[in-house]
Structures are given as C-alpha cells and as structure tokens.
Scaffold this motif. Structure first.
Motif, short mmCIF file in Angstrom:
data_model
loop_
_atom_site.label_atom_id
_atom_site.label_comp_id
_atom_site.label_asym_id
_atom_site.label_seq_id
_atom_site.Cartn_x
_atom_site.Cartn_y
_atom_site.Cartn_z
N VAL A 48 34.62 51.48 47.07
CA VAL A 48 35.53 52.57 46.72
C VAL A 48 35.65 52.67 45.20
O VAL A 48 35.55 51.68 44.48
CB VAL A 48 36.92 52.33 47.37
N ASP A 49 35.87 53.88 44.71
CA ASP A 49 35.98 54.13 43.28
C ASP A 49 37.37 53.70 42.79
O ASP A 49 38.26 54.52 42.55
CB ASP A 49 35.76 55.62 43.00
N MET A 50 37.55 52.39 42.63
CA MET A 50 38.84 51.84 42.21
C MET A 50 38.64 50.43 41.69
O MET A 50 37.59 49.81 41.93
CB MET A 50 39.82 51.80 43.40
N GLU A 51 39.64 49.92 40.95
CA GLU A 51 39.66 48.51 40.60
C GLU A 51 40.16 47.73 41.80
O GLU A 51 41.12 48.13 42.46
CB GLU A 51 40.58 48.27 39.40
N PRO A 53 41.85 44.31 43.35
CA PRO A 53 42.69 43.21 42.88
C PRO A 53 42.03 41.84 43.05
O PRO A 53 41.36 41.57 44.04
CB PRO A 53 43.95 43.31 43.76
N LEU A 54 42.23 41.02 42.03
CA LEU A 54 41.80 39.62 42.03
C LEU A 54 43.03 38.75 41.75
O LEU A 54 44.07 39.26 41.36
CB LEU A 54 40.74 39.39 40.94
N PRO A 55 42.92 37.44 41.94
CA PRO A 55 44.05 36.56 41.62
C PRO A 55 44.50 36.69 40.17
O PRO A 55 43.74 37.15 39.30
CB PRO A 55 43.49 35.17 41.91
N ALA A 56 45.74 36.27 39.92
CA ALA A 56 46.33 36.22 38.58
C ALA A 56 46.49 37.61 37.96
O ALA A 56 46.50 37.75 36.73
CB ALA A 56 45.52 35.32 37.65
N GLY A 57 46.62 38.63 38.80
CA GLY A 57 46.85 39.97 38.29
C GLY A 57 45.64 40.63 37.66
O GLY A 57 45.77 41.67 36.99
N GLN A 58 44.46 40.07 37.87
CA GLN A 58 43.24 40.65 37.32
C GLN A 58 42.58 41.57 38.35
O GLN A 58 42.99 41.63 39.50
CB GLN A 58 42.30 39.53 36.89
N ASN A 59 41.54 42.28 37.92
CA ASN A 59 40.86 43.24 38.79
C ASN A 59 39.37 43.27 38.51
O ASN A 59 38.94 43.00 37.39
CB ASN A 59 41.40 44.66 38.54
N MET A 60 38.62 43.61 39.56
CA MET A 60 37.22 43.99 39.36
C MET A 60 37.21 45.42 38.83
O MET A 60 37.97 46.27 39.31
CB MET A 60 36.45 43.95 40.68
N LEU A 61 36.39 45.70 37.84
CA LEU A 61 36.26 47.06 37.35
C LEU A 61 35.70 47.97 38.45
O LEU A 61 35.04 47.51 39.38
CB LEU A 61 35.32 47.10 36.14
N PRO A 63 33.20 50.40 40.35
CA PRO A 63 31.74 50.30 40.36
C PRO A 63 31.05 51.17 39.32
O PRO A 63 30.08 50.74 38.68
CB PRO A 63 31.37 50.75 41.78
N ARG A 64 31.53 52.39 39.11
CA ARG A 64 30.87 53.28 38.15
C ARG A 64 31.00 52.77 36.72
O ARG A 64 30.10 52.95 35.89
CB ARG A 64 31.41 54.70 38.27
N VAL A 65 32.12 52.10 36.41
CA VAL A 65 32.32 51.56 35.07
C VAL A 65 31.39 50.37 34.85
O VAL A 65 30.75 50.25 33.80
CB VAL A 65 33.79 51.15 34.87
N GLU A 66 31.28 49.50 35.85
CA GLU A 66 30.37 48.36 35.75
C GLU A 66 28.93 48.83 35.54
O GLU A 66 28.21 48.31 34.67
CB GLU A 66 30.46 47.51 37.02
N ALA A 67 28.51 49.80 36.34
CA ALA A 67 27.13 50.26 36.28
C ALA A 67 26.82 50.96 34.96
O ALA A 67 25.76 50.74 34.36
CB ALA A 67 26.85 51.21 37.45
#
Length: 217
Positions: A48-51, A53-61, A63-67
């Motif tokens: 999905v086009d979204m960040e 959630p990861l532990p400690a309040g972090q996020n995966m970027l 997909p389009r931003v990563e690419a």
C-alpha cells in the motif's frame, strides 16, 4: 490476497508513475520480497502507498519513496554504502543488491535485531547491521560512496557530508512538517557540494535528528 498481483500493482500504479523507470530497479522490487520485511501485523499493507509502522514509533518509507531514492542514488557494484535508519532492513536489502557492501545503522536495539534477522533470511551477505546513533553519520566506516538516510532530517549535518568520497552521493528527506523535500547531494570537491531537490514528501524524523544544529551549508 494475491501477493504477486499486489506487487505488480504496486510497481505499475505507484512506482512507475513516480518516474522510477530504471528496469533494473523495477526488477529488483520483484526480487526483494517487501512483505517479508513488514511486521506480521501489517503484512496485508505491504504494498500500500503508505508508511508502515515499526517499533519505537518509526516507519518504513512508502514504496514509491524507497524506489525513487534508490534510483536517484545510482548505486554501483563497486561502491560502499551507508544507510542511516535500518528499520526493518528492506532498504538495506535493496541497496545490497546494487552495492559491494552496505553498513546500516539503527539506534533502536529492537529495530537493529529485526533488520539483522530479516536480512539473514533474505540471504544478504554483504550487509552489516550496527546498533548506533547515525544522526551524524558513521565516521568509523567513512568515507562512503553513497549515504542513504531512511528518515527525515531538519538539515543535513556537515559531519555527515564530510563522510562522502569526492563524487559520492547522499540521499535524504530534509525539512520539517508540513513540507519536506527529498534531496540528492553530490560531493564535488573537498569543499563543494551540489544539491538537487527531487520531490516533496513527508517522513518520520530520524531519532536524534532534533539535536542537530539548525544551520545549513
């Protein structure tokens, strides 16, 4: 969910329209299984086009931003890469396919462990995960051909820029909400840097970035 159809839709509907046209990168997005780097609770949202959630309040970027960042950095097989903000290890896995070696840092022990385990499962043998504060880079491993900051910075600190080789590139999302800009900074000489603004976006601030001095170069 048809995972391969979802992956295809992500590439064709999110990533290509964001001017990611490098065929090697598009192929790589099919090779590195993003869903295997996403926390179990969010695997249905892996494409999905979204960040995410990861532990400690972090996020995966998103997909389009990563690419797009991967494409703009133009990593080559002989290059030594530093990633700041390992997260789940996904971006490090993408970088590892294009680089000679990747060092990825995370200040959060749980995230460093997650990245280490995910990368081991993926079979990435040219990545080192280090639990460390990367807000000023990683002087112990410098100089680097490429630095990828997987989190937002208010400014890019000179200490980080100084860890680039001449000709090296740094990709980061710079600024503060509500407007942040993805930048590509190239080191032209000992004292000269070229900055190109790539696109506007939003990202979770890198832990420790709030302590950076508020000056620019």
């Amino acid at each position: 969910m048809d995972i391969e159809q979802a992956r295809f839709n992500m590439i064709e509907q999110q990533i290509r329209p964001w001017d990611v046209l490098d065929l090697e990168i598009l192929d790589l997005l099919a090779i590195v299984k993003r869903e295997l780097f996403v926390p179990t609770a969010y695997q249905a949202l892996a494409f999905v086009d979204m960040e995410i959630p990861l532990p400690a309040g972090q996020n995966m970027l998103a997909p389009r931003v990563e690419a797009r960042m991967l494409q703009e950095l133009g990593v080559r097989k002989h290059e030594n890469v530093l990633e700041i903000g390992a997260g789940s290890g996904y971006m490090a896995a993408l970088l590892a396919h294009r680089a000679q070696h990747v060092t990825t840092l995370d200040i959060v022990p749980e995230l460093a462990d997650m990245a280490r385990q995910n990368l081991a499962r993926h079979g990435a043998t040219n990545v080192q995960v280090i639990e460390a504060d990367g807000a000023h880079g990683y002087a112990a491993g410098a100089p680097f051909d490429v630095i990828c900051v997987s989190g937002a910075l208010p400014v890019v600190p000179r200490t980080m820029l100084d860890q680039l080789k001449i000709g090296g590139r740094l990709g980061a999302i710079v600024g503060a909400a509500p407007v942040m800009t993805a930048q590509l900074i190239t080191r032209l000489s000992d004292t000269e840097f070229q900055t190109v603004n790539l696109f506007e976006t939003m990202a979770t601030p890198l832990i420790g970035a709030d302590d950076l001095p508020r000056f620019r170069f």
